[in-house]
Design an enzyme around this catalytic site. Structure first.
Site, PDB file in Angstrom:
ATOM      1  N   HIS A 129       0.831  -1.213   0.000  1.00  0.00           N
ATOM      2  CA  HIS A 129       0.000   0.000   0.000  1.00  0.00           C
ATOM      3  C   HIS A 129       0.865   1.264   0.000  1.00  0.00           C
ATOM      4  O   HIS A 129       0.722   2.138  -0.855  1.00  0.00           O
ATOM      5  CB  HIS A 129      -0.909  -0.047   1.225  1.00  0.00           C
ATOM      6  CG  HIS A 129      -1.867   1.090   1.337  1.00  0.00           C
ATOM      7  ND1 HIS A 129      -3.189   0.969   0.998  1.00  0.00           N
ATOM      8  CD2 HIS A 129      -1.706   2.367   1.767  1.00  0.00           C
ATOM      9  CE1 HIS A 129      -3.809   2.125   1.210  1.00  0.00           C
ATOM     10  NE2 HIS A 129      -2.924   2.984   1.685  1.00  0.00           N
ATOM     11  N   GLU A 130       1.778   1.329   0.956  1.00  0.00           N
ATOM     12  CA  GLU A 130       2.625   2.522   1.047  1.00  0.00           C
ATOM     13  C   GLU A 130       3.562   2.626  -0.159  1.00  0.00           C
ATOM     14  O   GLU A 130       3.883   3.724  -0.615  1.00  0.00           O
ATOM     15  CB  GLU A 130       3.436   2.491   2.346  1.00  0.00           C
ATOM     16  CG  GLU A 130       2.612   2.381   3.613  1.00  0.00           C
ATOM     17  CD  GLU A 130       1.518   3.428   3.724  1.00  0.00           C
ATOM     18  OE1 GLU A 130       1.635   4.499   3.080  1.00  0.00           O
ATOM     19  OE2 GLU A 130       0.542   3.172   4.433  1.00  0.00           O
TER      20      GLU A 130
ATOM     21  N   HIS B  11       1.716   4.440  -2.827  1.00  0.00           N
ATOM     22  CA  HIS B  11       1.759   5.892  -2.609  1.00  0.00           C
ATOM     23  C   HIS B  11       3.092   6.472  -3.074  1.00  0.00           C
ATOM     24  O   HIS B  11       3.146   7.506  -3.748  1.00  0.00           O
ATOM     25  CB  HIS B  11       1.601   6.204  -1.118  1.00  0.00           C
ATOM     26  CG  HIS B  11       0.212   6.055  -0.605  1.00  0.00           C
ATOM     27  ND1 HIS B  11      -0.881   6.602  -1.210  1.00  0.00           N
ATOM     28  CD2 HIS B  11      -0.262   5.422   0.506  1.00  0.00           C
ATOM     29  CE1 HIS B  11      -1.966   6.327  -0.516  1.00  0.00           C
ATOM     30  NE2 HIS B  11      -1.616   5.606   0.535  1.00  0.00           N
TER      31      HIS B  11
ATOM     32  N   HIS C 121       3.445   6.650  -6.759  1.00  0.00           N
ATOM     33  CA  HIS C 121       2.622   7.752  -7.256  1.00  0.00           C
ATOM     34  C   HIS C 121       3.402   9.071  -7.133  1.00  0.00           C
ATOM     35  O   HIS C 121       3.480   9.865  -8.078  1.00  0.00           O
ATOM     36  CB  HIS C 121       1.319   7.813  -6.460  1.00  0.00           C
ATOM     37  CG  HIS C 121       0.250   8.637  -7.097  1.00  0.00           C
ATOM     38  ND1 HIS C 121      -1.037   8.690  -6.596  1.00  0.00           N
ATOM     39  CD2 HIS C 121       0.249   9.454  -8.177  1.00  0.00           C
ATOM     40  CE1 HIS C 121      -1.773   9.495  -7.350  1.00  0.00           C
ATOM     41  NE2 HIS C 121      -1.013   9.982  -8.299  1.00  0.00           N
TER      42      HIS C 121
END
Length: 656
Positions: free
Chosen positions: A432-433, A436, A439
């Site tokens: 998940h991180e 990020h 991105h």
């Protein structure tokens, strides 16, 4: 699993650099744990001091500053730049002066961001470290001064005549800044006079008092005592160890930890309610001051998200609640329980299955799962999680709980973790991180500073796309029926936590802010009463909602970031659609994985990478449409609900 991140943007950083008003700040993640695994810290036992942690297990902050002394020197130098802004005051009447101002703002902004990111990351290493607290205090003081210094800009250019405005915005020299100026123009009905804007800027630190007080209380002051785990060992109960204890196969351990944990919040219900009420009233105040009909519409306005998106989410999720209730009944039956309680829903149904992924194994698994996004994506992520030291991996004494990614324009997109290798959620949190951070990586590489920082509405898409790709990969690799059931159960719980639970939070925010706008008192009784009603609604008639669970509304950090949590739900809906498209396009390459993983990925992957590279160069809804998802339609949320039902059906077939 709740979440504490999006690309993690500290509040004072976002406030300073975007120029948005305080009530418009959902901050690409708050300066505190939230939803990205608010509780995924390991059990507290003999935690090492910060200085005892191996260097290779910590992040390397040298892409920001080599040390605190270099940071302080840079801050002093940056302070000397502030008077330059004042030279523009009263002179922003032509394209040349506006251009010079905006270029100065970008130059200072890049350096200011480095200042804030470093201070926040240093404080996250050990919240009790006086040296780090000093950096944070200095950065916040500079933030206030910076906002005061620049507060004249928007009121001044918005006061220009239509002729002056048109001449400036049509000037070719300002081509780069046209979108920024268009966004400023949208704020005209909500921008006050120069003196009023200055007063609001001066209030920025004061307005964050409820959030800061809650953060300190929740992370450092609140104590829960100890609980005996399933081996009979006394374990300190904390926001970190709570989730570990909730995964205990011994129901008595789970129940004791649950009751003791929430009793800790309940015993401070009046103080915590006052803090939360103060934060809500702050949101309402800023909405009224800036002429918005409600705090919700104020929060949606700055990201150009229509109210229908929020309403569509709540409507679609409420329609699907019977499927969620059926899942709880499946869980109750499989666990052979007379009644099911909150402390029965953290543990996997197939709790006898054990998983263990070391950091290195987790990185390998994640990179295999996302390899369909291309060689560059995969190799960059792998290096960031290993040799490039983007990550602060494990817990130490005083470290901020949870997990977050904190990207920036000119430095590495750092990740804070509290990784535990025997809880599979740790690997999903890392995926998940990592989403990020990738991105942030693509946006910073592809966009100028003024547009690199993507808004919160799209912030959860990349992270949850990574998670779903990981889930699909593990399901594909599952060797037996039992493991598949375990993984399906985990995916159901992920959707339940990220989509259903966050929508329940979103409804709570909507109700509490509406109550404040009706000038109703927000007390410990009224706040917990509203929350208890929602618990009954979302858990269903056969679920035993313990009275003390109403105190949960007092422990959710994201309630101090108004109307942020719904973006987890919309982000997951978009991510499920994107990961499905990406996976299906990869499988249509006739088994030629080189095309999917090499330099010429499928169009769906190219579109997705274009979305990651978009920053804030277009409206968030337009960026998502570029990737292939229309969030103005209820279709993505309805599709996510359909996916949830398919998984529940599969789980029932696998278990019975």
């Amino acid at each position: 699993m709740t979440r504490t991140s999006s690309s993690r943007r500290d509040f004072f950083k976002t406030t300073m650099l975007t120029g948005l008003t305080i009530n418009g700040m959902s901050a690409l993640l708050a300066a505190q744990e939230t939803t990205d695994n608010m509780n995924d810290k390991p059990a507290l036992s003999a935690l090492p001091l910060r200085g005892e942690v191996k260097a290779e297990h910590t992040w390397d902050l040298s892409s920001l500053f080599k040390n605190d002394d270099e940071w302080k020197t840079a801050l002093e130098k940056l302070r000397t730049k502030l008077p330059e802004f004042k030279t523009f005051e009263g002179k922003l009447t032509a394209a040349g002066s506006v251009l010079d101002y905006l270029q100065l703002s970008d130059t200072v902004g890049v350096e200011a961001e480095r200042i804030f990111v470093y201070a926040y990351l240093r404080s996250s290493e050990n919240l009790a470290d006086p040296a780090a607290q000093e950096l944070t205090g200095l950065a916040e003081a500079f933030s206030l001064k910076y906002r005061e210094t620049k507060s004249f800009f928007e009121p001044e250019i918005l006061a220009l005549s239509e002729t002056q405005w048109n001449e400036i915005t049509r000037d070719e020299r300002l081509r780069l800044y046209r979108m920024k100026l268009r966004r400023i123009a949208l704020q005209r009905p909500h921008t006050l006079s120069r003196s009023e804007e200055r007063l609001l800027a001066m209030m920025s630190n004061i307005s964050r008092t409820p959030s800061k007080a809650f953060n300190l209380f929740n992370n450092t002051d609140l104590k829960f005592g100890t609980v005996k785990d399933d081996t009979g060992k006394d374990v300190p109960l904390s926001t970190g160890s709570f989730i570990v204890l909730m995964n205990s196969p011994d129901r008595n351990v789970r129940r004791t930890a649950f009751e003791q944990f929430y009793e800790g919040y309940k015993s401070h219900e009046n103080s915590l309610s006052a803090l939360l009420a103060g934060s809500i009233q702050k949101d309402v105040f800023y909405a009224k001051v800036r002429n918005f009909p409600s705090a919700l519409e104020a929060a949606l306005f700055y990201e150009e998200v229509p109210r229908t998106v929020y309403d569509n989410l709540i409507t679609a999720v409420n329609k699907a609640l019977p499927v969620l209730h059926r899942y709880y009944e499946i869980r109750r039956k499989k666990m052979n329980l007379d009644t099911i309680h909150m402390y029965d829903i953290y543990i996997p149904i197939l709790s006898e299955l054990k998983t263990n992924y070391t950091w290195e194994q987790a990185v390998d698994t994640i990179c295999n799962a996302v390899s369909i996004l291309g060689k560059e994506y995969t190799e960059t992520l792998r290096a960031g999680l290993t040799t490039q030291r983007w990550c602060d991996r494990y817990e130490n004494q005083g470290k901020r709980s949870g997990a977050f990614s904190y990207g920036s324009f000119s430095a590495k997109p750092y990740i804070l973790m509290n990784y535990k290798d025997n809880v599979i959620d740790g690997m999903f949190t890392l995926a998940h991180e990592g989403g990020h951070s990738m991105h942030s990586y693509y946006s910073a590489r592809s966009q100028p500073f003024v547009y690199y920082d993507y808004v919160t509405f799209v912030a959860e898409v990349a992270s949850t796309t990574n998670e779903d790709l990981l889930s699909r990969h593990l399901l594909k690799e599952a060797q037996d029926k039992q493991m598949r059931a375990y993984l399906v159960n985990r995916q159901i719980d992920s959707i339940r936590n990220t989509l259903f639970r966050q929508t329940m939070f979103a409804e709570f925010e909507q109700k509490t802010h509406a109550a404040a706008e009706r000038e109703e008192a927000l007390t410990a009784k009224s706040l917990q009463g509203m929350y208890h009603d929602l618990l009954k609604q979302y858990f269903g008639p056969k679920f035993a909602v313990d009275d003390i669970l109403a105190a949960e509304c007092l422990r959710v950090p994201h309630f101090y970031r108004n109307f942020y949590v719904y973006k987890y739900a919309t982000g997951l809906s978009a991510a499920l659609a994107l990961s499905k498209q990406i996976s299906e396009s990869a499988s249509q390459t006739d088994g030629d994985n080189e095309r999917a993983e090499g330099d010429n990925p499928p169009k769906t992957v190219q579109d997705y990478l274009q979305f990651l590279s978009g920053g804030s160069s277009a409206r968030p809804l337009e960026l998502l449409r570029t990737a292939g998802v229309d969030m103005e339609s209820p279709a993505p949320i309805e599709a996510a609900m359909q996916r949830f039902e398919e998984l529940v059906n599969e789980l029932e077939n696998l278990l019975f």
